[in-house]
Design a protein around this motif. Structure first.
Motif, short mmCIF file in Angstrom:
data_model
loop_
_atom_site.label_atom_id
_atom_site.label_comp_id
_atom_site.label_asym_id
_atom_site.label_seq_id
_atom_site.Cartn_x
_atom_site.Cartn_y
_atom_site.Cartn_z
N ILE A 359 -11.07 -6.78 -27.56
CA ILE A 359 -10.20 -7.38 -28.56
C ILE A 359 -9.18 -6.34 -29.01
N THR A 360 -7.93 -6.62 -28.75
CA THR A 360 -6.87 -5.64 -29.06
C THR A 360 -5.89 -6.16 -30.09
N THR A 361 -6.32 -7.17 -30.82
CA THR A 361 -5.40 -7.77 -31.80
C THR A 361 -5.30 -6.94 -33.08
N LEU A 362 -6.21 -5.97 -33.31
CA LEU A 362 -6.14 -5.12 -34.49
C LEU A 362 -5.16 -4.00 -34.19
N VAL A 363 -3.96 -4.07 -34.77
CA VAL A 363 -2.88 -3.15 -34.42
C VAL A 363 -2.32 -2.47 -35.66
N VAL A 364 -1.43 -1.51 -35.39
CA VAL A 364 -0.83 -0.73 -36.48
C VAL A 364 -0.03 -1.64 -37.41
N ALA A 365 0.57 -2.68 -36.88
CA ALA A 365 1.37 -3.58 -37.72
C ALA A 365 0.50 -4.24 -38.78
N ASP A 366 -0.79 -4.48 -38.43
CA ASP A 366 -1.69 -5.05 -39.44
C ASP A 366 -1.86 -4.08 -40.60
N ALA A 367 -2.01 -2.79 -40.28
CA ALA A 367 -2.17 -1.78 -41.33
C ALA A 367 -0.91 -1.70 -42.18
N GLU A 368 0.25 -1.74 -41.54
CA GLU A 368 1.51 -1.65 -42.29
C GLU A 368 1.69 -2.87 -43.19
N ALA A 369 1.25 -4.05 -42.73
CA ALA A 369 1.36 -5.26 -43.54
C ALA A 369 0.39 -5.21 -44.73
N LEU A 370 -0.81 -4.71 -44.47
CA LEU A 370 -1.79 -4.59 -45.56
C LEU A 370 -1.32 -3.61 -46.62
N ALA A 371 -0.61 -2.56 -46.22
CA ALA A 371 -0.15 -1.54 -47.16
C ALA A 371 0.79 -2.12 -48.20
N ARG A 372 1.42 -3.25 -47.87
CA ARG A 372 2.37 -3.87 -48.80
C ARG A 372 1.69 -4.83 -49.78
N GLN A 373 0.38 -5.03 -49.69
CA GLN A 373 -0.33 -5.93 -50.58
C GLN A 373 -0.62 -5.24 -51.92
N ALA A 374 -0.56 -6.02 -52.99
CA ALA A 374 -0.68 -5.43 -54.35
C ALA A 374 -2.07 -4.86 -54.62
N TYR A 375 -3.08 -5.37 -53.96
CA TYR A 375 -4.45 -4.92 -54.25
C TYR A 375 -4.87 -3.71 -53.41
N VAL A 376 -3.94 -3.17 -52.61
CA VAL A 376 -4.26 -2.06 -51.71
C VAL A 376 -3.68 -0.77 -52.27
N ALA A 377 -4.52 0.28 -52.33
CA ALA A 377 -4.07 1.58 -52.81
C ALA A 377 -3.67 2.49 -51.66
N ALA A 378 -4.37 2.39 -50.53
CA ALA A 378 -4.05 3.22 -49.36
C ALA A 378 -4.61 2.54 -48.12
N VAL A 379 -3.89 2.72 -46.97
CA VAL A 379 -4.32 2.13 -45.70
C VAL A 379 -4.15 3.17 -44.60
N THR A 380 -5.10 3.22 -43.70
CA THR A 380 -4.96 4.10 -42.53
C THR A 380 -5.50 3.43 -41.29
N PRO A 381 -4.68 3.37 -40.21
CA PRO A 381 -5.23 2.96 -38.92
C PRO A 381 -6.18 4.05 -38.43
N THR A 382 -7.18 3.67 -37.65
CA THR A 382 -8.16 4.64 -37.17
C THR A 382 -8.46 4.38 -35.70
N VAL A 383 -8.42 5.46 -34.93
CA VAL A 383 -8.91 5.43 -33.55
C VAL A 383 -9.87 6.59 -33.41
N SER A 384 -10.74 6.52 -32.44
CA SER A 384 -11.72 7.60 -32.30
C SER A 384 -12.12 7.78 -30.86
N SER A 385 -12.60 8.99 -30.59
CA SER A 385 -13.05 9.32 -29.25
C SER A 385 -13.95 10.54 -29.35
#
Length: 680
Positions: A359-385
């Motif tokens: 599933i690759t639908t979770l993208v950076v644009a989702d994080a950027e859109a969430l950052a603009r919501q009033a109830y959000v204080a901070a957002v960070t995309p995360t990848v790991s390896s």
């Protein structure tokens, strides 16, 4: 013709004896006029002391009629009898019955305390009576420091404290030598000369011949009643001018007793009757408090052992509450290191979803859109390896985390050295890395300088160390892993070669509930993706679960502490019951001089409450001392005391005294005065 002052008609007094009864008085007919001096004589066991107890209102007849100044004694309530004894009778006992904890002056004052007299007035009266009886130099002495004759003089002064019109003397010379006995008889003569009615109970005919009338009793019945010629009473110290404390007694032909009131009249004063009653109650309350303190001081070890259960119980409750609050705050602090108020958004339906990697639908644009919501204080995309980190010949497996510059704010991460990378580093895919304390130890353990500024290899990618984080709980047992933090753009392009995200971390604003924020994020992303192809881990659920568990454990331990409090309360009740048994004589004396049932109840109840209250204060002090010692032994967390818990502990200890002290106090107040005097 006026009715006699004391009038008995067909009076019987029976006592239980085995399965039957024992008749001590059998149909007594006796009339005593005001102003008479009467001697009641008879052998031991003839019933003369029982007759005196009936005359003085200490006992009630089984049958027949006893009237005092025309009022039937059998109809009087216990407190009405107490008022009668307090206002109109004075008792002189063979065994003196003085209270050992009080001075001579204090013993004499007792009747006036229960009569509601002002402190200065009663002290002046008591000192004057003792001085007239030759005891001016002994007012501060306790009974154990006085001779028998001196103790009897104190007893006489006590009988006169409220200006009693009737003096009842039970074997007044029985425990005295000849000289002291003569002095006591002379005093009784002078009291009679003043117009008082004097009744002497004795088996000594020499003493009886001092009276103007002798009543002989044998086997519970009057066998003789005759008058004798007696010499005129001399005027001595007791015939001196009265000090105006009470009403001047009328002469013998006119003397009489008014009917006792349920509430004794207060002395006239500005403010009226109500003020006098309040003052009288305050005086009795002060006396009860003073006697409670004297009793506790006289039995220090017993008082301490009684308090011990309360001390331990109160200290346990306060410490448990403080430990619980300290633990709760520590837990919340630890959870804060994981990132409080955070939502972790993952691809897939749940943990373990085998399709989540596709599933690759979770993208950076989702994080950027969430950052603009009033109830959000901070957002960070995360990848790991997972990769191998190397520096100067040392290498170790490490978790590579690609995050944005807001990750550290979202997770509440703090620096030990250096700095975090910024938004420019994320935008330019900078090869900057922030390492944790475990990585510093693994790669730079023998390195003399600071790791900040050094270059390490993450796989084949070189990265410059810009910061070192403080030790942080990673959650789920991962605190020992080596963690590297690079801009997620760098990890995507140089390590993974993919733009998909492992997760998005959202820190919820402090003013918004995390469960409401979770619902809003779910609806927002479901609309963006057209389906719910993600799941959310709410870290606040973890916090609530842990704090609920902590609260449950605190309540459990507090219940155990409360049980110890109840056990301590039962100990108080047992000790107070023992105290009542030990102080039966004192209770009898107080009742004889006019103490109401409420006065006795109040005294023992105050003592129980005082023991528990003092135990509560000591328990709180012990708990605070434990907190000081605990803070010196460990710095991981400290006890957090609650003023509410401390106040509740004090109220609880007082309530325990009230609850568990009531039964012994009630038992004391219901004692029979005659039985109490006999046992004392």
């Amino acid at each position: 013709m006026a009715e006699p002052l004391l009038n008995l008609r067909a009076v019987r007094r029976d006592y239980p004896s085995g399965e039957g009864t024992l008749a001590v008085l059998k149909g007594i007919d006796l009339a005593i006029e005001a102003g008479e001096m009467v001697a009641i004589v008879g052998p031991s066991g003839s019933g003369k002391s029982t007759l005196m107890n009936l005359l003085g209102g200490l006992d009630r007849p089984t049958s027949g009629s006893y009237r005092i100044a025309g009022r039937e004694v059998g109809t009087l309530e216990p407190d009405e009898l107490a008022a009668l004894r307090r206002e109109h009778f004075g008792f002189i006992f063979q065994r003196y019955h003085l209270l050992g904890e009080l001075s001579a002056l204090g013993n004499v004052e007792i009747p006036a305390i229960y009569a509601g007299r002002a402190p200065e007035e009663r002290r002046r009266r008591a000192a004057g009576l003792l001085a007239r009886l030759g005891m001016a130099e002994r007012t501060g002495h306790r009974p154990g420091q006085l001779s028998g004759g001196q103790q009897q003089r104190v007893s006489i002064a006590r009988a006169l404290m409220n200006d009693a019109a009737v003096i009842l003397a039970d074997e007044p010379t029985g425990a005295l030598d000849r000289h002291s006995g003569e002095e006591v008889l002379r005093i009784l003569d002078e009291l009679h000369a003043e117009g008082r009615t004097v009744v002497i109970v004795t088996h000594d005919m020499t003493v009886a011949n001092r009276a103007g009338r002798i009543i002989e009793i044998s086997d519970g019945a009057i066998v003789a009643d005759h008058r004798v010629e007696r010499p005129a009473a001399g005027t001595g110290a007791m015939a001196a001018k009265r000090d105006g404390f009470g009403p001047t007694l009328p002469t013998a032909p006119e003397a009489g007793l008014p009917p006792p009131d349920r509430e004794e009249p207060a002395p006239p004063e500005p403010g009226g009757r109500g003020v006098g009653r309040v003052r009288a109650f305050a005086g009795r309350l002060g006396e009860a408090l003073r006697m409670a303190l004297l009793s506790m001081m006289a039995h220090r070890l017993r008082s301490f052992l009684t308090m011990l259960g309360i001390i331990i119980g109160i200290a346990s409750v306060v410490c448990v509450v403080a430990l619980g609050e300290g633990s709760r705050q520590r837990v919340l602090s630890n959870i804060s290191s994981l990132g409080t108020n955070t939502l972790e958004i993952f691809a897939g339906r749940d943990f373990g979803d085998v399709r989540s990697a596709k599933i690759t639908t979770l993208v950076v644009a989702d994080a950027e859109a969430l950052a603009r919501q009033a109830y959000v204080a901070a957002v960070t995309p995360t990848v790991s390896s997972s990769s191998t980190a190397r520096f100067a010949g040392k290498e170790a497996s490490a978790q590579v985390n690609g995050v944005s510059e807001q990750y550290f704010l979202a997770k509440g991460t703090k620096l030990a050295q250096g700095r975090f990378f910024d938004a420019d580093a994320t935008r330019t895919r900078a090869q900057e890395v922030v390492i944790d304390e475990n990585t510093r130890k693994a790669l730079f353990g023998g390195f003399a300088g600071s790791p900040v500024g050094q270059v390490i290899f993450v796989g084949d990618v070189p990265a410059r160390v810009v910061g070192v984080t403080q030790p942080q709980q990673g959650g789920f047992g991962s605190s020992q892993n080596l963690s590297l933090y690079l801009p997620y753009t760098t990890v995507q392009t140089r390590v993974l070669g993919s733009t998909s995200l492992r997760s998005i971390t959202v820190r919820v604003s402090d003013t918004v509930a995390t469960d409401l924020a979770e619902q809003a994020v779910t609806q927002f992303l479901a609309r963006r993706h057209g389906a719910k192809d993600f799941f959310i881990l709410n870290t606040d659920d973890i916090r609530q679960t842990i704090t609920a568990t902590t609260r449950t454990m605190t309540v459990l331990i507090a219940v155990i502490a409360v049980i110890s409090l109840v056990v301590g309360g039962i100990g108080v009740m047992n000790i107070m019951l023992v105290s009542v048994s030990e102080r039966v004589g004192e209770i009898g004396v107080r009742m004889a001089v006019g103490a109401r049932q409420a006065d006795i109840l109040q005294q023992f109840l105050i003592e129980a409450m005082l023991v528990c209250l003092l135990g509560g204060v000591l328990g709180i002090a012990l708990a605070l001392g434990f907190g000081v010692a605990f803070s010196r032994l460990t710095t991981s967390f400290s006890l957090v005391y609650s003023s509410t818990a401390i106040l509740a502990a004090v109220l609880c200890s007082t309530a325990i005294g009230l609850l568990f002290g009531y039964l012994p106090a009630r038992r004391a107040s219901r004692l029979d005065p005659v039985a109490a005097l006999a046992r004392g």
